[in-house]
Scaffold this motif. Structure first.
Motif, PDB file in Angstrom:
ATOM      1  N   CYS A 176     -39.129 -15.941  22.470  1.00  0.00           N
ATOM      2  CA  CYS A 176     -37.905 -15.466  21.830  1.00  0.00           C
ATOM      3  C   CYS A 176     -36.940 -15.135  22.952  1.00  0.00           C
ATOM      4  CB  CYS A 176     -38.136 -14.295  20.878  1.00  0.00           C
ATOM      5  SG  CYS A 176     -38.720 -12.769  21.591  1.00  0.00           S
ATOM      6  N   PHE A 177     -35.830 -15.848  22.973  1.00  0.00           N
ATOM      7  CA  PHE A 177     -34.847 -15.665  24.032  1.00  0.00           C
ATOM      8  C   PHE A 177     -34.045 -14.382  23.812  1.00  0.00           C
ATOM      9  CE2 PHE A 177     -35.737 -20.184  24.048  1.00  0.00           C
ATOM     10  CZ  PHE A 177     -35.814 -20.482  25.395  1.00  0.00           C
ATOM     11  N   ASN A 178     -33.844 -14.058  22.559  1.00  0.00           N
ATOM     12  CA  ASN A 178     -33.177 -12.824  22.138  1.00  0.00           C
ATOM     13  C   ASN A 178     -33.507 -12.653  20.663  1.00  0.00           C
ATOM     14  OD1 ASN A 178     -31.423 -14.659  20.802  1.00  0.00           O
ATOM     15  ND2 ASN A 178     -29.992 -14.635  22.516  1.00  0.00           N
ATOM     16  N   SER A 179     -32.794 -11.806  19.947  1.00  0.00           N
ATOM     17  CA  SER A 179     -33.125 -11.575  18.539  1.00  0.00           C
ATOM     18  C   SER A 179     -32.723 -12.744  17.643  1.00  0.00           C
ATOM     19  CB  SER A 179     -32.454 -10.294  18.037  1.00  0.00           C
ATOM     20  OG  SER A 179     -31.039 -10.433  18.033  1.00  0.00           O
ATOM     21  N   VAL A 181     -32.633 -16.468  18.859  1.00  0.00           N
ATOM     22  CA  VAL A 181     -33.126 -17.801  19.214  1.00  0.00           C
ATOM     23  C   VAL A 181     -34.622 -17.750  19.493  1.00  0.00           C
ATOM     24  CG1 VAL A 181     -32.871 -19.782  20.753  1.00  0.00           C
ATOM     25  CG2 VAL A 181     -30.875 -18.375  20.187  1.00  0.00           C
ATOM     26  N   PHE A 182     -35.369 -18.590  18.779  1.00  0.00           N
ATOM     27  CA  PHE A 182     -36.832 -18.620  18.841  1.00  0.00           C
ATOM     28  C   PHE A 182     -37.280 -20.031  19.194  1.00  0.00           C
ATOM     29  CE2 PHE A 182     -40.918 -19.195  16.420  1.00  0.00           C
ATOM     30  CZ  PHE A 182     -41.689 -18.319  17.164  1.00  0.00           C
ATOM     31  N   GLY A 194     -38.908 -10.789  14.903  1.00  0.00           N
ATOM     32  CA  GLY A 194     -39.886 -10.697  13.828  1.00  0.00           C
ATOM     33  C   GLY A 194     -40.786 -11.914  13.765  1.00  0.00           C
ATOM     34  N   TYR A 195     -40.217 -13.109  13.959  1.00  0.00           N
ATOM     35  CA  TYR A 195     -41.029 -14.326  13.879  1.00  0.00           C
ATOM     36  C   TYR A 195     -41.930 -14.481  15.083  1.00  0.00           C
ATOM     37  CZ  TYR A 195     -39.794 -16.491   9.499  1.00  0.00           C
ATOM     38  OH  TYR A 195     -39.716 -16.774   8.157  1.00  0.00           O
ATOM     39  N   PHE A 196     -41.502 -14.012  16.244  1.00  0.00           N
ATOM     40  CA  PHE A 196     -42.384 -13.992  17.411  1.00  0.00           C
ATOM     41  C   PHE A 196     -43.610 -13.132  17.113  1.00  0.00           C
ATOM     42  CE2 PHE A 196     -43.863 -12.275  21.436  1.00  0.00           C
ATOM     43  CZ  PHE A 196     -43.706 -13.294  22.364  1.00  0.00           C
ATOM     44  N   ILE A 197     -43.387 -11.939  16.586  1.00  0.00           N
ATOM     45  CA  ILE A 197     -44.484 -11.030  16.268  1.00  0.00           C
ATOM     46  C   ILE A 197     -45.357 -11.590  15.158  1.00  0.00           C
ATOM     47  CG2 ILE A 197     -45.002  -8.751  15.291  1.00  0.00           C
ATOM     48  CD1 ILE A 197     -42.526  -7.737  16.885  1.00  0.00           C
ATOM     49  N   SER A 198     -44.754 -12.223  14.160  1.00  0.00           N
ATOM     50  CA  SER A 198     -45.532 -12.817  13.070  1.00  0.00           C
ATOM     51  C   SER A 198     -46.449 -13.917  13.581  1.00  0.00           C
ATOM     52  CB  SER A 198     -44.598 -13.385  12.000  1.00  0.00           C
ATOM     53  OG  SER A 198     -43.956 -12.348  11.290  1.00  0.00           O
ATOM     54  N   ASN A 199     -45.950 -14.751  14.487  1.00  0.00           N
ATOM     55  CA  ASN A 199     -46.805 -15.795  15.063  1.00  0.00           C
ATOM     56  C   ASN A 199     -47.945 -15.189  15.868  1.00  0.00           C
ATOM     57  OD1 ASN A 199     -45.799 -18.911  14.957  1.00  0.00           O
ATOM     58  ND2 ASN A 199     -44.075 -17.515  14.659  1.00  0.00           N
TER      59      ASN A 199
END
Length: 277
Positions: free
Chosen positions: A176-179, A181-182, A226-231
């Motif tokens: 995750c580059f920031n909140s 861009v994933f 959130g998607y970084f943490i979900s993965n």
């Protein structure tokens, strides 16, 4: 589903509210301490959501050949496995206890992640090397960036960032580059392309709030955190309790309607040909 999306967005809002708090008390001469604070911020959040048999620490991993990783900002590991050394959150572990590793960066621009300092490796190369020493490209291996000026385009593949991602061979698999861009690595090709193009690839996603919900709203953080943490949670549960990964839990992890593939930067994937691996 909207409430679940708002929960994801609240994760980003929480980090955005806290990430620069220490800057109010220390001057610009203490960037190292500011960086350490941001590692602690993410580590403490993960400790609150990971299962009880999983721990979060910092330190090193040493394999059976005696090879030692670079110091890793955050290590997610199995609590009931033996370790070589432990003092507080600092650990030296063997590879079979590791579930995931994360490097934390205050700024995750392409220049920061892919730039080599003299006689040293870039952040991406360190993540790849750590993964190779651990000997497992199926663990979660990610970079968490709090801020970035990253601009994804069809030319990204030809930049230093793109070339280093190509060489990482999937050992690095989430950024995750920031909140907003994933980036995720797909071993069997992007799900939208499978059957037509099954080459492993890195796909990029614009998960900004104004992209998903309101083009006029630019003051809310997006869903990349959130998607970084979900993965990460999915990776952990696949290894320790795969039975919990039912439809209801996946809806909690990935609440965007029609999935995040709707917000992919199309034409910007970094495809890995077999001869490049």
């Amino acid at each position: 589903m909207l409430n679940l999306v708002r929960y994801q967005q609240s994760i980003a809002a929480e980090f955005e509210a806290q990430k620069n708090r220490v800057r109010f008390f220390i001057d610009d001469a203490h960037w190292g301490e500011d960086g350490r604070y941001k590692e602690i911020l993410l580590g403490d959040f993960l400790k609150g959501i990971l299962p009880a048999n999983v721990e979060v620490g910092t330190g090193f991993i040493k394999n059976a050949n005696g090879e030692l990783t670079h110091q890793i900002d955050l290590i997610i590991y199995k609590k009931n496995h033996p370790y070589l050394f432990k003092k507080g959150d600092f650990v030296v572990l063997m590879p079979n206890s590791v579930l995931g590793i994360i490097e934390v960066k205050s700024t995750a621009s392409s220049e920061i992640l892919a730039r080599r300092k003299r006689n040293s490796k870039s952040v991406i190369e360190i993540c790849e090397l750590n993964g190779r020493i651990i000997g497992n490209n199926q663990i979660f291996n990610g970079i968490w960036g709090y801020d970035s000026n990253i601009c994804i385009s069809d030319e990204t593949r030809n930049t230093n960032l793109g070339l280093q991602l190509l060489k990482s061979c999937g050992y690095l698999n989430h950024i995750c580059f920031n909140s907003n861009v994933f980036c995720r690595y797909w071993e069997q090709g992007n799900p939208t392309d499978r059957g037509l193009d099954d080459r492993p690839c890195f796909s990029f996603y614009d998960l900004s709030w104004n992209r998903i919900f309101d083009p006029k709203c630019n003051d809310r953080p997006g869903l990349a955190f959130g998607y970084f943490i979900s993965n990460l949670l999915e990776y952990v549960y696949r290894q320790i309790s795969p039975q919990v990964l039912d439809e209801q839990y996946f809806e909690f992890l990935y609440p965007i309607e029609h999935t995040k593939e709707t917000y992919r930067y199309f034409g910007c994937d970094i495809k890995i040909d077999l001869q490049e691996r």
